[in-house]
Design a protein around this motif. Sequence first.
Motif, PDB file in Angstrom:
ATOM      1  N   GLN A 198       8.139 -15.508 -13.314  1.00 50.83           N
ATOM      2  CA  GLN A 198       7.498 -16.103 -12.143  1.00 50.83           C
ATOM      3  C   GLN A 198       6.174 -15.411 -11.831  1.00 50.83           C
ATOM      4  OE1 GLN A 198       8.030 -18.818 -10.484  1.00 50.83           O
ATOM      5  NE2 GLN A 198       6.341 -18.414  -9.068  1.00 50.83           N
ATOM      6  N   ALA A 199       6.159 -14.085 -11.947  1.00 52.25           N
ATOM      7  CA  ALA A 199       4.926 -13.343 -11.682  1.00 52.25           C
ATOM      8  C   ALA A 199       3.854 -13.704 -12.706  1.00 52.25           C
ATOM      9  CB  ALA A 199       5.206 -11.840 -11.699  1.00 52.25           C
ATOM     10  N   THR A 200       4.263 -13.859 -13.961  1.00 51.11           N
ATOM     11  CA  THR A 200       3.314 -14.240 -15.006  1.00 51.11           C
ATOM     12  C   THR A 200       2.747 -15.632 -14.740  1.00 51.11           C
ATOM     13  OG1 THR A 200       4.474 -12.896 -16.645  1.00 51.11           O
ATOM     14  CG2 THR A 200       3.050 -14.654 -17.474  1.00 51.11           C
ATOM     15  N   ARG A 201       3.616 -16.569 -14.380  1.00 51.55           N
ATOM     16  CA  ARG A 201       3.171 -17.935 -14.083  1.00 51.55           C
ATOM     17  C   ARG A 201       2.188 -17.935 -12.923  1.00 51.55           C
ATOM     18  NH1 ARG A 201       4.738 -22.218 -10.736  1.00 51.55           N
ATOM     19  NH2 ARG A 201       4.555 -24.289 -11.691  1.00 51.55           N
ATOM     20  N   GLN A 202       2.494 -17.177 -11.871  1.00 51.74           N
ATOM     21  CA  GLN A 202       1.603 -17.155 -10.709  1.00 51.74           C
ATOM     22  C   GLN A 202       0.271 -16.512 -11.057  1.00 51.74           C
ATOM     23  OE1 GLN A 202       2.435 -18.709  -7.731  1.00 51.74           O
ATOM     24  NE2 GLN A 202       0.211 -18.458  -7.514  1.00 51.74           N
ATOM     25  N   ALA A 203       0.284 -15.468 -11.884  1.00 51.13           N
ATOM     26  CA  ALA A 203      -0.958 -14.824 -12.292  1.00 51.13           C
ATOM     27  C   ALA A 203      -1.841 -15.795 -13.078  1.00 51.13           C
ATOM     28  CB  ALA A 203      -0.658 -13.584 -13.135  1.00 51.13           C
ATOM     29  N   ILE A 204      -1.223 -16.607 -13.923  1.00 47.77           N
ATOM     30  CA  ILE A 204      -1.975 -17.594 -14.703  1.00 47.77           C
ATOM     31  C   ILE A 204      -2.567 -18.658 -13.787  1.00 47.77           C
ATOM     32  CG2 ILE A 204      -1.740 -19.435 -16.421  1.00 47.77           C
ATOM     33  CD1 ILE A 204       0.348 -17.634 -17.821  1.00 47.77           C
ATOM     34  N   LEU A 205      -1.778 -19.142 -12.833  1.00 49.18           N
ATOM     35  CA  LEU A 205      -2.269 -20.157 -11.896  1.00 49.18           C
ATOM     36  C   LEU A 205      -3.405 -19.597 -11.037  1.00 49.18           C
ATOM     37  CD1 LEU A 205       1.096 -21.768 -10.746  1.00 49.18           C
ATOM     38  CD2 LEU A 205      -0.718 -22.895 -12.061  1.00 49.18           C
ATOM     39  N   ASP A 206      -3.238 -18.360 -10.565  1.00 51.06           N
ATOM     40  CA  ASP A 206      -4.293 -17.747  -9.751  1.00 51.06           C
ATOM     41  C   ASP A 206      -5.576 -17.585 -10.553  1.00 51.06           C
ATOM     42  OD1 ASP A 206      -2.523 -17.598  -7.646  1.00 51.06           O
ATOM     43  OD2 ASP A 206      -2.062 -15.468  -7.928  1.00 51.06           O
ATOM     44  N   ALA A 207      -5.443 -17.172 -11.808  1.00 49.31           N
ATOM     45  CA  ALA A 207      -6.619 -17.004 -12.656  1.00 49.31           C
ATOM     46  C   ALA A 207      -7.289 -18.340 -12.919  1.00 49.31           C
ATOM     47  CB  ALA A 207      -6.213 -16.343 -13.978  1.00 49.31           C
ATOM     48  N   ALA A 208      -6.489 -19.369 -13.189  1.00 46.39           N
ATOM     49  CA  ALA A 208      -7.054 -20.692 -13.452  1.00 46.39           C
ATOM     50  C   ALA A 208      -7.809 -21.206 -12.239  1.00 46.39           C
ATOM     51  CB  ALA A 208      -5.941 -21.671 -13.838  1.00 46.39           C
ATOM     52  N   ARG A 209      -7.215 -21.086 -11.071  1.00 48.68           N
ATOM     53  CA  ARG A 209      -7.903 -21.579  -9.867  1.00 48.68           C
ATOM     54  C   ARG A 209      -9.209 -20.832  -9.638  1.00 48.68           C
ATOM     55  NH1 ARG A 209      -5.555 -23.175  -3.915  1.00 48.68           N
ATOM     56  NH2 ARG A 209      -7.583 -23.489  -2.942  1.00 48.68           N
ATOM     57  N   GLU A 210      -9.171 -19.520  -9.773  1.00 50.56           N
ATOM     58  CA  GLU A 210     -10.385 -18.716  -9.572  1.00 50.56           C
ATOM     59  C   GLU A 210     -11.500 -19.159 -10.519  1.00 50.56           C
ATOM     60  OE1 GLU A 210     -11.887 -14.185 -10.582  1.00 50.56           O
ATOM     61  OE2 GLU A 210      -9.762 -14.523 -10.158  1.00 50.56           O
ATOM     62  N   LEU A 211     -11.159 -19.356 -11.785  1.00 50.54           N
ATOM     63  CA  LEU A 211     -12.170 -19.704 -12.772  1.00 50.54           C
ATOM     64  C   LEU A 211     -12.630 -21.152 -12.634  1.00 50.54           C
ATOM     65  CD1 LEU A 211     -10.631 -17.795 -15.787  1.00 50.54           C
ATOM     66  CD2 LEU A 211     -12.784 -17.249 -14.635  1.00 50.54           C
ATOM     67  N   PHE A 212     -11.706 -22.070 -12.334  1.00 48.46           N
ATOM     68  CA  PHE A 212     -12.100 -23.461 -12.112  1.00 48.46           C
ATOM     69  C   PHE A 212     -13.120 -23.556 -10.971  1.00 48.46           C
ATOM     70  CE2 PHE A 212      -7.769 -25.135 -13.775  1.00 48.46           C
ATOM     71  CZ  PHE A 212      -8.245 -25.121 -15.075  1.00 48.46           C
ATOM     72  N   VAL A 213     -12.846 -22.827  -9.906  1.00 43.68           N
ATOM     73  CA  VAL A 213     -13.735 -22.873  -8.744  1.00 43.68           C
ATOM     74  C   VAL A 213     -15.084 -22.252  -9.073  1.00 43.68           C
ATOM     75  CG1 VAL A 213     -14.090 -21.934  -6.421  1.00 43.68           C
ATOM     76  CG2 VAL A 213     -11.897 -22.982  -7.035  1.00 43.68           C
ATOM     77  N   ARG A 214     -15.075 -21.143  -9.791  1.00 44.14           N
ATOM     78  CA  ARG A 214     -16.310 -20.420 -10.052  1.00 44.14           C
ATOM     79  C   ARG A 214     -17.137 -21.040 -11.178  1.00 44.14           C
ATOM     80  NH1 ARG A 214     -14.463 -15.213 -10.981  1.00 44.14           N
ATOM     81  NH2 ARG A 214     -14.837 -15.229 -13.213  1.00 44.14           N
ATOM     82  N   GLN A 215     -16.464 -21.550 -12.208  1.00 43.53           N
ATOM     83  CA  GLN A 215     -17.185 -22.004 -13.397  1.00 43.53           C
ATOM     84  C   GLN A 215     -17.077 -23.507 -13.662  1.00 43.53           C
ATOM     85  OE1 GLN A 215     -16.283 -17.783 -15.765  1.00 43.53           O
ATOM     86  NE2 GLN A 215     -15.650 -19.712 -16.692  1.00 43.53           N
ATOM     87  N   GLY A 216     -16.214 -24.195 -12.921  1.00 45.98           N
ATOM     88  CA  GLY A 216     -15.975 -25.601 -13.190  1.00 45.98           C
ATOM     89  C   GLY A 216     -14.906 -25.783 -14.250  1.00 45.98           C
ATOM     90  N   TYR A 217     -14.368 -26.991 -14.302  1.00 44.83           N
ATOM     91  CA  TYR A 217     -13.288 -27.271 -15.249  1.00 44.83           C
ATOM     92  C   TYR A 217     -13.770 -27.141 -16.688  1.00 44.83           C
ATOM     93  CZ  TYR A 217      -9.558 -29.827 -17.643  1.00 44.83           C
ATOM     94  OH  TYR A 217      -8.542 -30.197 -18.490  1.00 44.83           O
ATOM     95  N   ALA A 241      -6.553 -16.529 -19.828  1.00 45.22           N
ATOM     96  CA  ALA A 241      -5.620 -15.539 -20.358  1.00 45.22           C
ATOM     97  C   ALA A 241      -6.112 -14.119 -20.090  1.00 45.22           C
ATOM     98  CB  ALA A 241      -5.437 -15.756 -21.859  1.00 45.22           C
ATOM     99  N   ARG A 242      -7.397 -13.889 -20.299  1.00 43.14           N
ATOM    100  CA  ARG A 242      -7.951 -12.555 -20.086  1.00 43.14           C
ATOM    101  C   ARG A 242      -7.864 -12.162 -18.610  1.00 43.14           C
ATOM    102  NH1 ARG A 242     -11.971 -13.324 -22.924  1.00 43.14           N
ATOM    103  NH2 ARG A 242     -13.484 -14.005 -21.366  1.00 43.14           N
ATOM    104  N   THR A 243      -8.173 -13.085 -17.720  1.00 40.91           N
ATOM    105  CA  THR A 243      -8.119 -12.793 -16.288  1.00 40.91           C
ATOM    106  C   THR A 243      -6.689 -12.537 -15.833  1.00 40.91           C
ATOM    107  OG1 THR A 243     -10.078 -14.160 -15.909  1.00 40.91           O
ATOM    108  CG2 THR A 243      -8.712 -13.666 -13.986  1.00 40.91           C
ATOM    109  N   ALA A 244      -5.746 -13.294 -16.392  1.00 36.10           N
ATOM    110  CA  ALA A 244      -4.330 -13.131 -16.029  1.00 36.10           C
ATOM    111  C   ALA A 244      -3.649 -12.004 -16.801  1.00 36.10           C
ATOM    112  CB  ALA A 244      -3.578 -14.432 -16.271  1.00 36.10           C
ATOM    113  N   ARG A 245      -4.351 -11.439 -17.793  1.00 31.68           N
ATOM    114  CA  ARG A 245      -3.829 -10.348 -18.613  1.00 31.68           C
ATOM    115  C   ARG A 245      -2.604 -10.791 -19.412  1.00 31.68           C
ATOM    116  NH1 ARG A 245      -4.454  -4.921 -14.743  1.00 31.68           N
ATOM    117  NH2 ARG A 245      -6.696  -5.163 -14.401  1.00 31.68           N
ATOM    118  N   VAL A 246      -2.745 -11.960 -20.038  1.00 31.06           N
ATOM    119  CA  VAL A 246      -1.703 -12.465 -20.931  1.00 31.06           C
ATOM    120  C   VAL A 246      -2.390 -12.991 -22.188  1.00 31.06           C
ATOM    121  CG1 VAL A 246      -0.173 -13.091 -19.021  1.00 31.06           C
ATOM    122  CG2 VAL A 246      -1.772 -14.797 -19.939  1.00 31.06           C
TER     123      VAL A 246
END
Length: 209
Positions: A19-38, A47-52
């Motif tokens: 669950q923690a891994t899944r949430q880290a991936i979702l948090d990283a995706a949202r951060e990057l989508f917002v900052r860089q676009g889809y 993966a690098r941001t979520a450390r997986v």
Amino acid sequence: MAPRPEEATPVLRRAEYAQATRQAILDAARELFVRQGYFGTKVEEIARTARVAPATVYAVGGGKHGLLRTLIESGTTAEDIAGILATMKAIEEPRELVLFMVRATRVTFERWADLMRQVAAAAPQEPTVRETQRIAHESMRGGLGYAAGRLAEMGALREDVDVDRATDLFWLHLCNSAYFIRTDDLGWSLDESEAWLAETLPRALLAHP
């Protein structure tokens, strides 16, 4: 037969880690989508941001599209949605219900605007993103339609406004695109937007605003 405590603990730890891994991936995706676009975001960056590993992003989230869809769906099934619907059901005064819808959509917009702005930008070029946007729109329109139905039950709608037209008027004023026009194009603050909606929407909907 229930597992012994010493057997259950490793299982619980694995579930918590997953669950923690899944949430880290979702948090990283949202951060990057917002900052860089889809389109500007790569799975490897998530993966690098979520450390997986990138393979974990695909396995857990289904790649970029799966992550975006999960993020949007989480907004349409969040616990506070149930609270909003319960409040809509409990309100008995028409103007109070309209003003509650104004406040609820403003709060939702504040929470999701950055991500939905990227969804709107990518949707014309990417069918999978367009489908995700459709899910979000259908969820919101369903809530607005419920509010329109409640106003009809109260006998509060104008004579020239039925439930379908009331739903359209709610959508015209409260959808994300309408908020983007007011905030991005016109430069209104959300306080200005809310004040204008509180004055305009009751007049558009109610027989006795």
